[in-house]
Motif scaffolding. Sequence first.
Motif, PDB file in Angstrom:
ATOM      1  N   LEU A  76       0.715  -1.154  -0.015  1.00  0.00           N
ATOM      2  CA  LEU A  76       0.007   0.098  -0.145  1.00  0.00           C
ATOM      3  C   LEU A  76       0.912   1.373  -0.177  1.00  0.00           C
ATOM      4  O   LEU A  76       1.883   1.460   0.628  1.00  0.00           O
ATOM      5  CB  LEU A  76      -1.014   0.354   1.315  1.00  0.00           C
ATOM      6  N   VAL A  77       0.588   2.282  -0.797  1.00  0.00           N
ATOM      7  CA  VAL A  77       0.927   3.521  -0.935  1.00  0.00           C
ATOM      8  C   VAL A  77       0.200   4.730  -0.640  1.00  0.00           C
ATOM      9  O   VAL A  77      -0.984   4.691  -0.949  1.00  0.00           O
ATOM     10  CB  VAL A  77       1.713   4.014  -2.331  1.00  0.00           C
ATOM     11  N   ILE A  78       0.526   5.301   0.842  1.00  0.00           N
ATOM     12  CA  ILE A  78      -0.549   6.025   1.154  1.00  0.00           C
ATOM     13  C   ILE A  78      -0.069   7.651   0.788  1.00  0.00           C
ATOM     14  O   ILE A  78       1.073   7.992   1.294  1.00  0.00           O
ATOM     15  CB  ILE A  78      -0.662   6.074   2.729  1.00  0.00           C
ATOM     16  N   CYS A  79      -0.919   8.438   0.324  1.00  0.00           N
ATOM     17  CA  CYS A  79      -0.320   9.580  -0.356  1.00  0.00           C
ATOM     18  C   CYS A  79      -1.323  10.642   0.335  1.00  0.00           C
ATOM     19  O   CYS A  79      -2.517  11.087  -0.031  1.00  0.00           O
ATOM     20  CB  CYS A  79      -0.642   9.501  -1.813  1.00  0.00           C
ATOM     21  N   ALA A  80      -0.461  11.344   1.320  1.00  0.00           N
ATOM     22  CA  ALA A  80      -1.333  12.512   1.953  1.00  0.00           C
ATOM     23  C   ALA A  80      -0.773  13.657   1.826  1.00  0.00           C
ATOM     24  O   ALA A  80      -0.227  14.715   2.648  1.00  0.00           O
ATOM     25  CB  ALA A  80      -1.192  12.218   3.495  1.00  0.00           C
ATOM     26  N   ILE A  81      -0.823  14.048   0.497  1.00  0.00           N
ATOM     27  CA  ILE A  81      -0.234  15.146  -0.225  1.00  0.00           C
ATOM     28  C   ILE A  81      -1.249  15.832  -0.899  1.00  0.00           C
ATOM     29  O   ILE A  81      -2.066  15.115  -1.670  1.00  0.00           O
ATOM     30  CB  ILE A  81       0.982  14.835  -1.122  1.00  0.00           C
ATOM     31  N   GLY A  82      -1.231  17.188  -0.969  1.00  0.00           N
ATOM     32  CA  GLY A  82      -2.057  17.923  -1.843  1.00  0.00           C
ATOM     33  C   GLY A  82      -2.612  17.601  -2.928  1.00  0.00           C
ATOM     34  O   GLY A  82      -1.362  17.196  -3.928  1.00  0.00           O
ATOM     35  N   CYS A  83      -3.500  17.415  -3.593  1.00  0.00           N
ATOM     36  CA  CYS A  83      -3.803  16.785  -4.724  1.00  0.00           C
ATOM     37  C   CYS A  83      -3.125  17.466  -6.028  1.00  0.00           C
ATOM     38  O   CYS A  83      -2.807  17.079  -7.118  1.00  0.00           O
ATOM     39  CB  CYS A  83      -5.427  16.621  -5.053  1.00  0.00           C
ATOM     40  N   LEU A  84      -3.014  18.858  -5.717  1.00  0.00           N
ATOM     41  CA  LEU A  84      -2.579  19.769  -6.883  1.00  0.00           C
ATOM     42  C   LEU A  84      -1.055  19.227  -7.115  1.00  0.00           C
ATOM     43  O   LEU A  84      -0.311  19.447  -8.276  1.00  0.00           O
ATOM     44  CB  LEU A  84      -2.449  21.119  -6.577  1.00  0.00           C
ATOM     45  N   ASP A  85      -0.338  18.540  -6.200  1.00  0.00           N
ATOM     46  CA  ASP A  85       0.862  18.028  -6.609  1.00  0.00           C
ATOM     47  C   ASP A  85       1.146  16.559  -6.718  1.00  0.00           C
ATOM     48  O   ASP A  85       2.127  15.802  -6.926  1.00  0.00           O
ATOM     49  CB  ASP A  85       1.594  18.204  -5.162  1.00  0.00           C
ATOM     50  N   LEU A  86      -0.296  15.885  -7.364  1.00  0.00           N
ATOM     51  CA  LEU A  86      -0.235  14.676  -7.924  1.00  0.00           C
ATOM     52  C   LEU A  86       0.922  14.320  -8.948  1.00  0.00           C
ATOM     53  O   LEU A  86       1.547  13.228  -8.638  1.00  0.00           O
ATOM     54  CB  LEU A  86      -1.500  14.179  -8.188  1.00  0.00           C
ATOM     55  N   PRO A  87       0.860  15.144  -9.907  1.00  0.00           N
ATOM     56  CA  PRO A  87       2.039  14.722 -10.897  1.00  0.00           C
ATOM     57  C   PRO A  87       3.227  14.692 -10.384  1.00  0.00           C
ATOM     58  O   PRO A  87       4.146  13.742 -10.826  1.00  0.00           O
ATOM     59  CB  PRO A  87       1.804  16.094 -11.858  1.00  0.00           C
ATOM     60  N   ALA A  88       3.599  15.656  -9.517  1.00  0.00           N
ATOM     61  CA  ALA A  88       5.067  15.227  -8.993  1.00  0.00           C
ATOM     62  C   ALA A  88       5.117  13.991  -8.159  1.00  0.00           C
ATOM     63  O   ALA A  88       6.172  13.716  -8.167  1.00  0.00           O
ATOM     64  CB  ALA A  88       5.458  16.579  -8.136  1.00  0.00           C
ATOM     65  N   VAL A  89       4.056  13.945  -7.423  1.00  0.00           N
ATOM     66  CA  VAL A  89       4.207  12.572  -6.609  1.00  0.00           C
ATOM     67  C   VAL A  89       4.619  11.219  -7.354  1.00  0.00           C
ATOM     68  O   VAL A  89       5.410  10.457  -6.970  1.00  0.00           O
ATOM     69  CB  VAL A  89       2.751  12.482  -5.750  1.00  0.00           C
ATOM     70  N   VAL A  90       3.576  11.166  -8.450  1.00  0.00           N
ATOM     71  CA  VAL A  90       3.954  10.208  -9.430  1.00  0.00           C
ATOM     72  C   VAL A  90       5.343   9.929 -10.102  1.00  0.00           C
ATOM     73  O   VAL A  90       5.768   9.030 -10.359  1.00  0.00           O
ATOM     74  CB  VAL A  90       2.943  10.359 -10.478  1.00  0.00           C
ATOM     75  N   ASP A  91       5.771  11.428 -10.208  1.00  0.00           N
ATOM     76  CA  ASP A  91       7.176  11.369 -10.840  1.00  0.00           C
ATOM     77  C   ASP A  91       8.137  10.725  -9.836  1.00  0.00           C
ATOM     78  O   ASP A  91       9.022  10.111 -10.281  1.00  0.00           O
ATOM     79  CB  ASP A  91       7.396  12.924 -11.456  1.00  0.00           C
TER      80      ASP A  91
END
Length: 381
Positions: A76-91
């Motif tokens: 499981l990967v838990i992403c508690a980061i603002g959604c506007l940063d999703l592309p940076a998270v995926v990168d």
Amino acid sequence: MRILMVGLGAISATYGMLLQEAGHEVEHVLRPGSTAAGIEQLTVHLLDGRGDNRTGTEWEGTCTVTHARPGTSYDLVICAIGCLDLPAVVDTLSTNSLSGPVLLFSGTWEERAHLEEALEGWPHALGYPVAGGRLDRPGRELDAVVFDHVMLEGGNELSGNAGRGDGDSSGNAGRRDEDGGAGGGYADPRTLAAARRAFSSVGLTCETPADMLQWIWIHMAINAAVISEAARGADLSDPSAAAERLMDSTSRLRRVIVSIRECLTIVAARGVDLGRFRGEVAPYRIPALLAAPVMRRMFARNALTRRIMTLHSNPADLVFICRSVEEEGRRLGVPTPALPRGVRGGHRPGRGSDPDRTPGPHVPDPHDSGTHSTMALASMK
């Protein structure tokens, strides 16, 4: 379970610590520029509501921060980061060859299409934390509050899909529940199963709203009204003091209720059927003269709710919430005369803010009726 927390903010550190205490192998991945890069251990001060969600239990401990190793696969990967940063998270995940089903565990004002595009090829589901806190990175200290449950999408949406987490590229895109079932129609069963297993192992239950994304919009709108009133005539450079003043004022809480009604009208204009969320919106239909005194008593008596209201330390996040809702109201032509304008004290996240900062706290209903409100206030049942 092997669990990856994206970032090291208050939410990821709080839940990461609980999962670590339960025996899971927990690691953190930080994005370039994070100020948490050198942190290996945190001193934790937790008000724990898992046994008593009204007064909670105070305890202290330590949390070891283990940084992710490139090429690792997670349950499981838990992403508690603002959604506007999703592309940076995926990168970041791709660059480090990290894989696993992704639980998007934060607030967002975006449409579903934005989330699907950013997470294309990754199995994922939406959830929302019922916790909050303040992480002092230089001092290596976490002051946090956690309640006895989390919010999570329903599980009847899909017949199944895999996605990049296990080598399949199908992801969630385009999968919708045709019969109007709960949860919004996109949740990946594998992600949901892993999330439920993880949270139940630490004594947390999972509550499912009629539609997870629309539920988040409703509570973002409620947040905007609360924050805007807290900042009325001032700024948010000291969010704790602003929250204290709001919670102790019946007259200001009356104004909050009126503003919440206007912000919910904005959500309805986006196409959300508020009738599907009666538990969430019903408290704000009570006359403000009656509701405000009850709210004030709730803030005075519920230790967890009051503490979580004072712990938010990211003014930029608070300002962004207000501006997002206000701008949407203008775009849709929805009048909001009671909503205070010109909230000050921060900048838009992502423009000079720490990339691993966690979004604001989520505060549940102290009556434990199954409805919640992020900056407090679904308190009238």
